[in-house]
Each structure stands twice: as C-alpha cells, then as structure tokens.
Design a protein around this motif. Structure first.
Motif, short mmCIF file in Angstrom:
data_model
loop_
_atom_site.label_atom_id
_atom_site.label_comp_id
_atom_site.label_asym_id
_atom_site.label_seq_id
_atom_site.Cartn_x
_atom_site.Cartn_y
_atom_site.Cartn_z
N LEU A 4 -82.52 110.77 16.04
CA LEU A 4 -82.28 112.08 15.43
C LEU A 4 -81.10 112.72 16.13
CD1 LEU A 4 -83.26 114.32 13.45
CD2 LEU A 4 -84.46 115.33 15.41
N ILE A 5 -80.05 112.97 15.36
CA ILE A 5 -78.86 113.68 15.88
C ILE A 5 -79.05 115.14 15.54
CG2 ILE A 5 -76.34 113.83 15.80
CD1 ILE A 5 -76.35 110.92 14.72
N LYS A 6 -79.21 115.96 16.57
CA LYS A 6 -79.72 117.31 16.38
C LYS A 6 -78.69 118.38 16.76
CE LYS A 6 -83.94 119.95 17.36
NZ LYS A 6 -85.26 119.91 18.05
N GLY A 7 -78.63 119.42 15.93
CA GLY A 7 -77.87 120.61 16.30
C GLY A 7 -76.37 120.54 16.08
N GLY A 8 -75.88 119.51 15.38
CA GLY A 8 -74.44 119.37 15.17
C GLY A 8 -73.97 120.00 13.86
N GLU A 36 -87.45 117.07 12.10
CA GLU A 36 -88.03 116.89 13.42
C GLU A 36 -87.99 115.40 13.78
OE1 GLU A 36 -88.88 119.20 15.50
OE2 GLU A 36 -88.50 120.85 14.07
N ALA A 37 -87.98 115.14 15.09
CA ALA A 37 -87.91 113.76 15.55
C ALA A 37 -89.26 113.07 15.39
CB ALA A 37 -87.47 113.71 17.01
N VAL A 43 -83.49 111.28 20.68
CA VAL A 43 -82.87 112.52 20.22
C VAL A 43 -81.51 112.67 20.89
CG1 VAL A 43 -83.05 115.03 20.07
CG2 VAL A 43 -85.11 113.62 19.83
N VAL A 44 -80.50 112.87 20.09
CA VAL A 44 -79.14 113.09 20.59
C VAL A 44 -78.78 114.54 20.33
CG1 VAL A 44 -76.71 112.44 20.37
CG2 VAL A 44 -78.49 110.69 20.12
N ASP A 45 -78.42 115.26 21.39
CA ASP A 45 -78.03 116.67 21.26
C ASP A 45 -76.56 116.75 20.87
OD1 ASP A 45 -77.58 119.35 21.37
OD2 ASP A 45 -78.03 119.59 23.50
#
Length: 302
Positions: A4-8, A36-37, A43-45
């Motif tokens: 999950l690539i999150k917040g980009g 959600e993961a 998880v990648v921020d």
C-alpha cells in the motif's frame, strides 16, 4: 506480495489527485483515498511525494552497432539505469544493414535484449526494399508484436531511405495497422554540405551543425508528413530539434493529420555552443544527429 503506497499525490495522464495506491502480485488493484492496508501488507509512506506510472522511453539505442561504433549501454545497464529513474519500459530500434533480412535483425536484437531487467519492445528499421521486406513487415506485426517501423532520411550511402522506400514502406505499414516513424534530415543535402566543408578543411566538431542546418531537418519532416498525408497513414517524427520541423508538425496537426513529434531532453537543454568548446573531446562528445541547435530553437521546442 501486497503493497500500500499511502499519502502520496497520484499523477495520471488525465489528472493529479491525493490518493492511496494498493498493489498486489505486481499489479495496481485499487486507487482511492480511503484504502486501508490488508493484513501482512507492506506500507510505503509517500507523504509529500508524487506517485506516477512507470515511464515508457520510446527512443533508445542499447548495444547499437553504428558506423564503426557501439553504444556504451547494453540492455542490462541501460534498463537498470532506466528503472532507477522510473522508466519501466523502453522501445529500442532494431536496425538492419542494407540488404540484411528484417527477421534476422529482429532476432539478433531479441537475443541481445535477453539480459534486460525492464520491459522492452522494438521499432524495426526499413533501410532497403524488395518483396522480402514487404513480407517480413507482415510477419513482424502478426507474429512478433512489432507495430512501428523506422526510416532514416539521412545517412546517404548507408541506411538512408529514399522517397521510393518511404512510399512503399508507409503503404505497407498502413495495410498492417503499424505506425511509420522517421528520422527527418535531408540526406542528399547533408552529404553535399559535408563534402563542401571537408574540402574547405573544416573537419572538427564545429562542422557538424554546419553540415546539418535546421532547414535540412524541416524539409525532410515536411516531406515525410506530406507523403503520409497522401497515403493516409499516421506518422511519428523522432527527435525534433528545430523550429522548422516543429512548425511542419504543428501545421499538419492543425489540419487534422495524425502526426506526432518527439523531442529529446538534450535538445531542450544543450545548445550549439558545445561544438566550439576548446576541449576537443568535450566538443566531439556532443556530435549527434540532428545536432544541438541555437537557443531560439530550444525556446520554440519548450
């Protein structure tokens, strides 16, 4: 593996938006801001970062033998460097010598490309013409997934395609649903100018742009475009370096013709002053065709 690539900030062809990206087994399976993961996912921020699809570089020359030289990158080093910068696929050029069989050439490039670490495809060049080339183009499209054919309008005495070859090959590409591409420089004019400069003793890197002025590129681009117009085939014009070719492409597109132009990063960032650099090796390292142009052409291309 699930990631999950999150917040980009996702950057697609149509729009840019904040979203999470869920990948599973090497494929993107969902894009959304509420994802959600799953259990066990990595998880990648990506906060503060852009998230974009891998790039496709449609114009590369890996391991290319060319006029007594070979390019420094092979299919391993070139694709590895590309991946490091986000380029996940290349389209390379399989270029037969005059009278060399197209299928044989394609198979040689496939063998060289076995070491590639990214996806790849090929444009195959048409450097001569007879019935076997006609048949081989069909085989390449039907059996090998080739859908574009390259034509060098420069390099007289080597791989130059004259108007007869262009007409025959463009017509065959139309039958096959393939796209012809051209390196647009008037090979006859370039040959004449090279000969005149050589006779005057102007033989260093500074002679290179003098032998291939923008008008030679503009004429060839316009000629290829008008041949394609008559035959009703789309056309892709590679590495445009000057206002003249840009104007020919723009005019045709405004008239509704299916013409596409390509520009290289170098032609946007490097100007022709490099050919007058006091260090010969530095100047000679910038000899490429079409050559780097004066700043007015850079501004037009931007």
């Amino acid at each position: 593996m699930t990631v999950l690539i999150k917040g980009g900030t996702v950057v697609n062809a149509d729009r840019t938006f904040a979203a999470n990206v869920l990948c599973s087994d090497g494929k993107i399976v969902a894009v959304g801001d509420e994802l959600e993961a799953p259990s066990g996912a990595t998880v990648v921020d990506a906060g503060g970062q852009f998230v974009m699809p891998g790039g496709i570089d449609p114009h590369t020359h890996m391991q290319l033998p060319f006029m007594g030289t070979v390019t420094t990158e092979d299919f391993y080093t070139g694709t590895a460097a590309g991946l490091a910068g986000g380029t996940t696929m290349i389209i390379d050029f399989a270029i037969p010598n005059p009278q060399q069989n197209l299928i044989e050439t394609y198979q040689q490039w496939r063998e060289w490309a076995e070491k590639a670490v990214a996806d790849y495809s090929f444009h195959v060049a048409v450097t001569w013409w007879d019935d076997s080339v006609y048949e081989d183009m069909g085989t390449l499209v039907r059996d090998h997934g080739v859908n574009s054919f390259k034509h060098f309008m420069a390099y007289k005495g080597a791989i130059m395609a004259d108007d007869e070859i262009l007409v025959n090959s463009f017509s065959r590409a139309l039958e096959l649903g393939a796209v012809p591409t051209v390196h647009a420089e008037n090979g006859e004019l370039v040959f004449r100018l090279q000969k005149e400069l050589f006779e005057k003793g102007i033989t260093g890197p500074e002679a290179h742009p003098l032998s291939r002025p923008p008008e030679c590129e503009g004429e060839a681009a316009n000629r290829a475009i008008r041949i394609a117009e008559v035959l009703k085939v789309p056309l892709y014009v590679v590495h445009n370096s000057c206002k003249q070719s840009l104007e020919a492409i723009t005019r045709a597109r405004n008239e509704g013709q299916r013409v596409f132009g390509e520009v290289l990063a170098g032609h946007l960032l490097v100007d022709d002053s490099v050919y007058r650099h006091p260090d010969f090796d530095t100047a000679a390292a910038h000899v490429m065709s079409p050559p780097f142009r004066s700043k007015e052409h850079q501004e037009a291309l931007w």
